[in-house]
Design a protein around this motif. Structure first.
Motif, PDB file in Angstrom:
ATOM      1  N   GLY A  46     -25.801  40.709  34.934  1.00 31.31           N
ATOM      2  CA  GLY A  46     -25.445  39.332  34.645  1.00 31.31           C
ATOM      3  C   GLY A  46     -26.522  38.603  33.866  1.00 31.31           C
ATOM      4  N   LEU A  47     -27.776  38.821  34.240  1.00 29.33           N
ATOM      5  CA  LEU A  47     -28.886  38.163  33.546  1.00 29.33           C
ATOM      6  C   LEU A  47     -28.997  38.651  32.093  1.00 29.33           C
ATOM      7  CD1 LEU A  47     -31.582  38.217  36.380  1.00 29.33           C
ATOM      8  CD2 LEU A  47     -30.235  36.258  35.592  1.00 29.33           C
ATOM      9  N   GLN A  48     -28.769  39.944  31.869  1.00 31.41           N
ATOM     10  CA  GLN A  48     -28.824  40.463  30.508  1.00 31.41           C
ATOM     11  C   GLN A  48     -27.702  39.889  29.643  1.00 31.41           C
ATOM     12  OE1 GLN A  48     -29.161  44.726  30.271  1.00 31.41           O
ATOM     13  NE2 GLN A  48     -30.875  44.827  31.693  1.00 31.41           N
ATOM     14  N   LEU A  49     -26.508  39.729  30.208  1.00 29.14           N
ATOM     15  CA  LEU A  49     -25.403  39.126  29.458  1.00 29.14           C
ATOM     16  C   LEU A  49     -25.714  37.674  29.118  1.00 29.14           C
ATOM     17  CD1 LEU A  49     -22.317  40.574  31.366  1.00 29.14           C
ATOM     18  CD2 LEU A  49     -22.891  40.987  28.966  1.00 29.14           C
ATOM     19  N   LYS A  50     -26.313  36.960  30.057  1.00 27.23           N
ATOM     20  CA  LYS A  50     -26.691  35.570  29.806  1.00 27.23           C
ATOM     21  C   LYS A  50     -27.720  35.478  28.681  1.00 27.23           C
ATOM     22  CE  LYS A  50     -29.519  31.953  31.794  1.00 27.23           C
ATOM     23  NZ  LYS A  50     -30.387  31.555  32.921  1.00 27.23           N
ATOM     24  N   GLU A  51     -28.693  36.378  28.688  1.00 25.19           N
ATOM     25  CA  GLU A  51     -29.732  36.350  27.655  1.00 25.19           C
ATOM     26  C   GLU A  51     -29.164  36.644  26.268  1.00 25.19           C
ATOM     27  OE1 GLU A  51     -33.319  37.802  30.678  1.00 25.19           O
ATOM     28  OE2 GLU A  51     -32.378  39.214  29.300  1.00 25.19           O
ATOM     29  N   LYS A  52     -28.127  37.488  26.203  1.00 30.46           N
ATOM     30  CA  LYS A  52     -27.532  37.839  24.916  1.00 30.46           C
ATOM     31  C   LYS A  52     -26.543  36.783  24.413  1.00 30.46           C
ATOM     32  CE  LYS A  52     -27.836  42.870  25.512  1.00 30.46           C
ATOM     33  NZ  LYS A  52     -27.049  44.126  25.666  1.00 30.46           N
ATOM     34  N   HIS A  53     -25.818  36.169  25.327  1.00 32.05           N
ATOM     35  CA  HIS A  53     -24.692  35.320  24.913  1.00 32.05           C
ATOM     36  C   HIS A  53     -24.797  33.895  25.434  1.00 32.05           C
ATOM     37  CE1 HIS A  53     -22.820  39.041  23.602  1.00 32.05           C
ATOM     38  NE2 HIS A  53     -23.039  39.559  24.793  1.00 32.05           N
ATOM     39  N   THR A  54     -25.910  33.547  26.073  1.00 34.73           N
ATOM     40  CA  THR A  54     -26.126  32.236  26.699  1.00 34.73           C
ATOM     41  C   THR A  54     -25.110  31.988  27.809  1.00 34.73           C
ATOM     42  OG1 THR A  54     -24.728  30.904  25.237  1.00 34.73           O
ATOM     43  CG2 THR A  54     -26.986  31.329  24.511  1.00 34.73           C
ATOM     44  N   GLY A  55     -25.294  30.923  28.550  1.00 35.59           N
ATOM     45  CA  GLY A  55     -24.384  30.612  29.641  1.00 35.59           C
ATOM     46  C   GLY A  55     -25.129  30.356  30.930  1.00 35.59           C
ATOM     47  N   GLU A  56     -24.487  30.690  32.049  1.00 36.29           N
ATOM     48  CA  GLU A  56     -25.009  30.378  33.373  1.00 36.29           C
ATOM     49  C   GLU A  56     -24.737  31.539  34.313  1.00 36.29           C
ATOM     50  OE1 GLU A  56     -24.615  26.653  36.512  1.00 36.29           O
ATOM     51  OE2 GLU A  56     -22.809  27.389  35.496  1.00 36.29           O
ATOM     52  N   VAL A  57     -25.731  31.880  35.135  1.00 37.21           N
ATOM     53  CA  VAL A  57     -25.575  32.892  36.170  1.00 37.21           C
ATOM     54  C   VAL A  57     -25.678  32.209  37.528  1.00 37.21           C
ATOM     55  CG1 VAL A  57     -26.555  34.936  37.270  1.00 37.21           C
ATOM     56  CG2 VAL A  57     -26.436  34.799  34.774  1.00 37.21           C
ATOM     57  N   VAL A  58     -24.621  32.348  38.323  1.00 39.37           N
ATOM     58  CA  VAL A  58     -24.571  31.761  39.666  1.00 39.37           C
ATOM     59  C   VAL A  58     -24.513  32.911  40.665  1.00 39.37           C
ATOM     60  CG1 VAL A  58     -23.333  30.209  41.219  1.00 39.37           C
ATOM     61  CG2 VAL A  58     -23.260  29.827  38.734  1.00 39.37           C
ATOM     62  N   VAL A  59     -25.442  32.929  41.623  1.00 37.86           N
ATOM     63  CA  VAL A  59     -25.388  33.953  42.665  1.00 37.86           C
ATOM     64  C   VAL A  59     -24.656  33.385  43.873  1.00 37.86           C
ATOM     65  CG1 VAL A  59     -27.429  35.231  41.959  1.00 37.86           C
ATOM     66  CG2 VAL A  59     -27.686  33.316  43.517  1.00 37.86           C
ATOM     67  N   MET A  60     -23.847  34.222  44.491  1.00 41.45           N
ATOM     68  CA  MET A  60     -23.094  33.833  45.681  1.00 41.45           C
ATOM     69  C   MET A  60     -23.396  34.835  46.787  1.00 41.45           C
ATOM     70  SD  MET A  60     -18.971  33.332  46.186  1.00 41.45           S
ATOM     71  CE  MET A  60     -18.635  34.991  45.578  1.00 41.45           C
ATOM     72  N   CYS A  61     -23.816  34.331  47.947  1.00 48.16           N
ATOM     73  CA  CYS A  61     -24.208  35.202  49.041  1.00 48.16           C
ATOM     74  C   CYS A  61     -23.520  34.761  50.317  1.00 48.16           C
ATOM     75  CB  CYS A  61     -25.730  35.178  49.220  1.00 48.16           C
ATOM     76  SG  CYS A  61     -26.333  36.261  50.544  1.00 48.16           S
ATOM     77  N   LEU A  62     -22.845  35.683  50.971  1.00 51.16           N
ATOM     78  CA  LEU A  62     -22.245  35.450  52.283  1.00 51.16           C
ATOM     79  C   LEU A  62     -23.172  36.054  53.325  1.00 51.16           C
ATOM     80  CD1 LEU A  62     -19.961  34.716  54.256  1.00 51.16           C
ATOM     81  CD2 LEU A  62     -18.820  36.852  53.608  1.00 51.16           C
ATOM     82  N   GLY A  63     -23.760  35.201  54.168  1.00 50.84           N
ATOM     83  CA  GLY A  63     -24.702  35.719  55.148  1.00 50.84           C
ATOM     84  C   GLY A  63     -25.311  34.621  55.991  1.00 50.84           C
ATOM     85  N   PRO A  64     -26.121  34.985  56.974  1.00 51.01           N
ATOM     86  CA  PRO A  64     -26.754  33.995  57.850  1.00 51.01           C
ATOM     87  C   PRO A  64     -27.857  33.229  57.138  1.00 51.01           C
ATOM     88  CG  PRO A  64     -27.527  36.198  58.367  1.00 51.01           C
ATOM     89  CD  PRO A  64     -26.439  36.365  57.347  1.00 51.01           C
TER      90      PRO A  64
END
Length: 256
Positions: A46-64
């Motif tokens: 995801g980070l590599q795609l953002k660096e090539k094409h711009t945009g935003e990376v959002v991480v989503m985590c299900l956990g305590p």
């Protein structure tokens, strides 16, 4: 291009496993935890795609609550913000129940691309990604080795059996399950660690998302593999005994 990467916090691989008193899971009190390895490669993709094409990376985590450490590590590596679905007891969440919570959280995000790891290091179902894609109504592909952005969508490279690969063109939005080892993982820089402290982490609970559904899979018992020794004698002359031994090694032990 908005990319959501689903990550999970799992026990470190060198953890000493002990069965909990309930007998239904492992004892986690003295564990150290880390990001699920396939999810780390999904984040890197995801980070590599953002660096090539711009945009935003959002991480989503299900956990305590302890999963906040893993979320901060992802933010330090370059993710822009995070969604933390706080759930202290994960033992009752099978892939379907977990995917339903994540799908509800993503309704307001409308991502162009959702990335997950191929499977988790602790449970290893490998089902959450495809189920999430179905709930979101997105086309999906698994065992992804490469992702290439195109004008009409994306082109992905899938790993098949016996060294074969498959190239597939897909429209966006879509969901991909990323294979481990597709690229070199980056380390968080000192500047990235500092910036992570100020990045947004949106916290939500199962109650905020309508509550967790009843699990369709339950774990009745967790136990260590039983170690047994067995001696087998092959009768006949040396040639006959050798032939029987080779057959056993080929078709039962599968070491030849």
């Amino acid at each position: 291009m908005k990319i959501v990467v689903a990550i999970k916090q799992v026990p470190a691989r060198d953890s000493q496993l002990r069965i909990a008193a309930s007998g239904r899971w492992i004892q986690e009190d003295d564990f150290t935890f880390e990001i699920n390895e396939p999810d780390a490669y999904a984040l890197e993709a995801g980070l590599q795609l953002k660096e090539k094409h711009t945009g935003e990376v959002v991480v989503m985590c299900l956990g305590p609550a302890r999963a906040s450490q893993t979320i901060r590590e992802a933010l330090a590596k370059g993710a822009d913000r995070a969604i933390h679905l706080e759930e202290e007891d994960l033992t009752g969440l099978d892939p379907l129940a977990a995917a339903r919570l994540m799908a509800a959280a993503l309704q307001a995000e409308a991502p162009d691309l959702v990335l997950t790891g191929l499977q988790s290091d602790d449970l290893g179902y490998g089902q959450t990604g495809p189920i999430l894609a179905e709930l979101l109504g997105l086309p999906h592909a698994t065992i992804i080795m490469e992702v290439e952005k195109q004008d009409s969508g994306i082109r992905v490279k899938r790993e098949l059996e016996d060294g074969w690969f498959q190239h597939v063109e897909m429209p966006l939005p879509a969901l991909l399950s990323i294979q481990s080892g597709i690229s070199k993982l980056r380390y968080a820089t000192l500047m990235g660690i500092k910036k992570a402290k100020t990045k947004e982490v949106k916290r939500m609970t199962a109650a905020d998302l309508g509550g967790a559904s009843e699990p369709s899979i339950t774990i009745d018992r967790v136990y260590l593999p039983e170690r047994t020794k067995r001696t087998q004698l092959f009768e006949g002359n040396p040639q006959e005994a050798a032939a029987k031994l080779v057959e056993k090694l080929k078709f039962e032990a599968r070491v030849l």
